[in-house]
Design a protein around this motif. Structure first.
Motif, mmCIF file in Angstrom:
data_model
loop_
_atom_site.group_PDB
_atom_site.id
_atom_site.type_symbol
_atom_site.label_atom_id
_atom_site.label_comp_id
_atom_site.label_asym_id
_atom_site.label_seq_id
_atom_site.Cartn_x
_atom_site.Cartn_y
_atom_site.Cartn_z
ATOM 1 N N LEU A 135 -6.000 12.990 21.427
ATOM 2 C CA LEU A 135 -6.620 12.085 22.402
ATOM 3 C C LEU A 135 -8.136 12.186 22.350
ATOM 4 N N GLN A 136 -8.648 13.393 22.212
ATOM 5 C CA GLN A 136 -10.092 13.588 22.117
ATOM 6 C C GLN A 136 -10.656 12.945 20.853
ATOM 7 N N VAL A 137 -9.928 13.064 19.758
ATOM 8 C CA VAL A 137 -10.393 12.483 18.496
ATOM 9 C C VAL A 137 -10.468 10.966 18.585
ATOM 10 N N TYR A 138 -9.449 10.338 19.160
ATOM 11 C CA TYR A 138 -9.476 8.875 19.251
ATOM 12 C C TYR A 138 -10.548 8.395 20.226
ATOM 13 N N ALA A 139 -10.845 9.181 21.244
ATOM 14 C CA ALA A 139 -11.971 8.836 22.119
ATOM 15 C C ALA A 139 -13.273 8.879 21.331
ATOM 16 N N TYR A 140 -13.403 9.872 20.460
ATOM 17 C CA TYR A 140 -14.591 9.956 19.594
ATOM 18 C C TYR A 140 -14.649 8.777 18.627
ATOM 19 N N LEU A 141 -13.506 8.381 18.078
ATOM 20 C CA LEU A 141 -13.483 7.273 17.126
ATOM 21 C C LEU A 141 -13.883 5.952 17.787
ATOM 22 N N VAL A 142 -13.554 5.795 19.064
ATOM 23 C CA VAL A 142 -13.984 4.592 19.782
ATOM 24 C C VAL A 142 -15.508 4.544 19.862
ATOM 25 N N ILE A 143 -16.128 5.683 20.180
ATOM 26 C CA ILE A 143 -17.583 5.736 20.250
ATOM 27 C C ILE A 143 -18.190 5.548 18.861
ATOM 28 N N ALA A 144 -17.579 6.163 17.845
ATOM 29 C CA ALA A 144 -18.080 6.019 16.478
ATOM 30 C C ALA A 144 -17.999 4.562 16.016
ATOM 31 N N TYR A 145 -16.974 3.844 16.457
ATOM 32 C CA TYR A 145 -16.855 2.430 16.098
ATOM 33 C C TYR A 145 -18.040 1.631 16.647
ATOM 34 N N LEU A 146 -18.477 1.963 17.838
ATOM 35 C CA LEU A 146 -19.648 1.306 18.419
ATOM 36 C C LEU A 146 -20.914 1.652 17.632
ATOM 37 N N GLU A 148 -20.861 1.709 14.452
ATOM 38 C CA GLU A 148 -20.558 1.046 13.178
ATOM 39 C C GLU A 148 -19.997 2.013 12.136
ATOM 40 N N ILE A 149 -19.242 2.991 12.609
ATOM 41 C CA ILE A 149 -18.529 3.894 11.702
ATOM 42 C C ILE A 149 -17.044 3.618 11.854
ATOM 43 N N GLU A 150 -16.443 3.081 10.822
ATOM 44 C CA GLU A 150 -15.045 2.681 10.873
ATOM 45 C C GLU A 150 -14.441 2.752 9.487
ATOM 46 N N PRO A 151 -13.122 2.840 9.379
ATOM 47 C CA PRO A 151 -12.483 2.854 8.066
ATOM 48 C C PRO A 151 -12.560 1.486 7.414
ATOM 49 N N PRO A 152 -12.300 1.387 6.108
ATOM 50 C CA PRO A 152 -12.383 0.088 5.428
ATOM 51 C C PRO A 152 -11.386 -0.938 5.980
ATOM 52 N N THR A 153 -10.252 -0.477 6.506
ATOM 53 C CA THR A 153 -9.283 -1.367 7.149
ATOM 54 C C THR A 153 -8.811 -0.716 8.444
ATOM 55 N N TRP A 154 -8.225 -1.532 9.308
ATOM 56 C CA TRP A 154 -7.727 -1.005 10.581
ATOM 57 C C TRP A 154 -6.579 -0.024 10.388
ATOM 58 N N TRP A 155 -5.927 -0.060 9.225
ATOM 59 C CA TRP A 155 -4.841 0.879 8.974
ATOM 60 C C TRP A 155 -5.325 2.322 8.988
#
Length: 279
Positions: A135-146, A148-155
């Protein structure tokens, strides 16, 4: 025959295992909800690295094309898997702190004398801790997405989940082993700092191993022997939708070894628990 003896001889069925698992997970969930600062602190550390350290070197410390990346990537993109693993590393150590606290307060004794097998009790507590770290990691990934850090695809947000589970199990099991070695709560900070920071810095979390090899071959050897390196690489490849077999094998093997060591350590008849005066 007494009631206690009759209950001891009664087989521990699937329903009892599920009730036991539910109770442990529920207890850890309540503890997590009542310690909101734990959730915030778990995000502060990686976000400081991302927003300050990585941002300052974003252009100058970009990483050339190395697997799993197919193009040149900016530095903040490269260190994101390492920061994710940092969240899980600190969460595993935090879970071990709670076990030391439970042992001092006496609640650990009530857990370990239950009729459920000790390996199941420790595994259940480990699974609860891993769920919190995810849960903590996905909260971090939401902030990282803002950012502009994201994987090449949503998968990538789905393929990273098994890697998070396995790496979380390894780091959580390591924390359990360490908790069996800590005699008093006051000694926790020193032991954890002795483990956390060497594991984090002597890995591929902040820099590729080929760069380490260029600067210091002996340090590159240390990084290659560090299981945290393989947890980082497993997450890195999974986030990019790829599978890295060597990292998977090392993380899985270390998880089995650490968990087995924790079960032995928490066995009063042969482990470290009774030697340390815990219960």
């Amino acid at each position: 025959m007494s009631v206690a003896a009759r209950d001891a001889r009664r087989p521990f069925g699937l329903a009892a295992y599920l009730v036991c698992l539910q109770g442990i997970v529920w207890r850890e969930s309540l503890r997590f909800l009542h310690q909101r600062e734990r959730f915030v602190s778990a995000l502060v550390r990686p976000l400081v690295w991302l927003f300050i350290f990585a941002a300052g070197f974003r252009q100058t410390l970009g990483v050339s094309i190395i697997p799993p990346y197919e193009t040149y990537v900016l530095y903040d993109v490269y260190i994101t898997p390492g920061l994710i693993a940092m969240i899980q590393l600190f969460n595993g150590m935090q879970s071990s702190l709670s076990m030391v606290y439970d042992r001092e307060m006496g609640s650990m004794r009530m857990l370990l004398v239950s009729p459920a097998p000790r390996w199941f009790l420790l595994t259940s507590k480990l699974l609860a801790g891993v769920a919190v770290s995810i849960l903590q990691v996905y909260a971090y990934l939401v902030i990282a997405y803002l950012w502009e850090i994201e994987p090449p695809t949503w998968w990538g947000y789905l393929t990273i989940l098994p890697a998070l589970a396995l790496s979380g199990l390894m780091l959580g099991a390591l924390g359990m082993v360490l908790s069996s070695l800590i005699k008093q709560l006051e000694n926790f900070a020193g032991v954890m700092n002795f483990v956390i920071f060497p594991m984090f810095f002597a890995s591929s979390a902040l820099y590729p191993l080929w760069r380490v090899q260029e600067g210091s071959p002996w340090l590159a050897t240390v990084c290659a022997l560090n299981p945290f390196t393989y947890a980082v690489e497993l997450i890195r490849f999974a986030f990019w939708g790829k599978f890295e077999p060597l990292s998977f094998a090392v993380v899985l093997g270390c998880t089995i070894v650490f968990l087995a060591a924790a079960v032995v350590a928490y066995d009063p008849s042969r482990g470290m628990l009774m030697r340390r005066g815990g219960g």
